[in-house]
Design a protein around this motif. Structure first.
Motif, PDB file in Angstrom:
ATOM      1  N   TYR A 120       0.817  -1.211   0.000  1.00 58.88           N
ATOM      2  CA  TYR A 120       0.000   0.000   0.000  1.00 58.88           C
ATOM      3  C   TYR A 120       0.854   1.266   0.000  1.00 58.88           C
ATOM      4  O   TYR A 120       0.496   2.269  -0.619  1.00 58.88           O
ATOM      5  CB  TYR A 120      -0.914  -0.011   1.223  1.00 58.88           C
ATOM      6  N   PHE A 121       1.984   1.229   0.679  1.00 57.22           N
ATOM      7  CA  PHE A 121       2.752   2.445   0.902  1.00 57.22           C
ATOM      8  C   PHE A 121       3.767   2.746  -0.204  1.00 57.22           C
ATOM      9  O   PHE A 121       4.273   3.855  -0.290  1.00 57.22           O
ATOM     10  CB  PHE A 121       3.460   2.359   2.256  1.00 57.22           C
ATOM     11  N   ASN A 122       4.052   1.762  -1.052  1.00 59.12           N
ATOM     12  CA  ASN A 122       5.037   1.991  -2.105  1.00 59.12           C
ATOM     13  C   ASN A 122       4.512   1.752  -3.512  1.00 59.12           C
ATOM     14  O   ASN A 122       5.168   2.138  -4.486  1.00 59.12           O
ATOM     15  CB  ASN A 122       6.265   1.102  -1.865  1.00 59.12           C
ATOM     16  N   ASP A 123       3.359   1.109  -3.641  1.00 58.86           N
ATOM     17  CA  ASP A 123       2.778   0.809  -4.950  1.00 58.86           C
ATOM     18  C   ASP A 123       1.576   1.721  -5.166  1.00 58.86           C
ATOM     19  O   ASP A 123       0.493   1.495  -4.628  1.00 58.86           O
ATOM     20  CB  ASP A 123       2.362  -0.663  -4.999  1.00 58.86           C
ATOM     21  N   GLU A 124       1.753   2.753  -5.952  1.00 56.12           N
ATOM     22  CA  GLU A 124       0.700   3.759  -6.140  1.00 56.12           C
ATOM     23  C   GLU A 124      -0.554   3.174  -6.789  1.00 56.12           C
ATOM     24  O   GLU A 124      -1.678   3.506  -6.403  1.00 56.12           O
ATOM     25  CB  GLU A 124       1.234   4.924  -6.988  1.00 56.12           C
TER      26      GLU A 124
END
Length: 241
Positions: free
Chosen positions: A201-205
């Motif tokens: 969630y935090f790195n894959d837009e």
């Protein structure tokens, strides 16, 4: 037992039939009052594994309850604001590391993890400040839910989507304890976890956008469900026991 002695609480609970005590569940619910916690403990008792909440660390100082939550191994989380992280960059990701450690503990035996997705109790003022597109809900916060799914996706079997409605208006905990009668409507929707809900969630837009769209869709349906329940109650439909 104390509440049963003090007052009459009338429940209308729908969709609770297919729950199992030996499964891992992620429970998502709307949040209006401290009474929500009592409601969830009541309706899920002996139907799913004992529920665990992610609590703000400050709540450990609540008299009696803080000690009880600590003894029952509830996870106390330290939340850092974006502004605080800017001033203390070395603490970036520490809150997520703590969440991951607690999730590891939950893998040993069937557990129910409850998350109030809005992050705080609903009020009209908060809704206005947020410019929430929903009538009865605040905006959902997707990051925490996504993180738990990513950390425990292989263990959590199903998601329980809970909609709590107080047809006569949500009460504070004190008012709830002092009033003679409260009606509570709970709608439960249980569904398996789609593999597409598990990702970074935090790195894959792209994944983050898709996850947020899924959460927003879920919340839109919940908002409409609340309106339907309130209309049915207003016209005398629905059975409470």
């Amino acid at each position: 037992l104390l509440i049963d002695l003090l007052k009459k609480v009338e429940y209308n609970v729908q969709g609770i039939e297919d729950l199992e005590i030996d499964q891992w569940y992620l429970v998502m619910a709307n949040h209006q009052s401290w009474v929500d916690i009592i409601v969830l403990q009541k309706i899920f008792h002996n139907r799913i594994p004992f529920v665990k909440y992610f609590l703000k660390r400050e709540l450990i100082w609540v008299p009696i309850l803080g000690l009880a939550w600590w003894a029952m191994d509830y996870p106390f989380m330290k939340r850092y604001s974006a502004e605080f992280i800017k001033k203390n960059p070395h603490l970036k990701g520490k809150d997520l590391e703590m969440t991951r450690r607690y999730c590891e503990k939950f893998k040993d035996k069937p557990t129910s993890i409850i998350n109030f997705v809005e992050g705080t109790r609903f009020t009209s003022k908060k809704k206005e400040i947020q410019k929430s597109p929903y009538r009865y809900l605040l905006k959902p916060k997707s990051g925490g839910i996504s993180f738990v799914l990513s950390a425990m996706g292989e263990y959590i079997n199903k998601i329980i989507d809970v909609t709590i409605v107080y047809p006569d208006g949500a009460e504070s905990l004190w008012r709830f304890l002092c009033s003679s009668r409260t009606r509570i409507h709970v709608h439960i929707n249980v569904f398996p976890i789609d593999p597409g809900l598990i990702g970074d969630y935090f790195n894959d837009e792209t994944f983050r956008d898709n996850f947020q769209n899924w959460m927003n869709s879920l919340w839109s349906k919940k908002d409409m469900r609340i309106e339907e329940i309130l209309l049915q109650s207003e016209h005398g439909n629905g059975s409470y026991a």
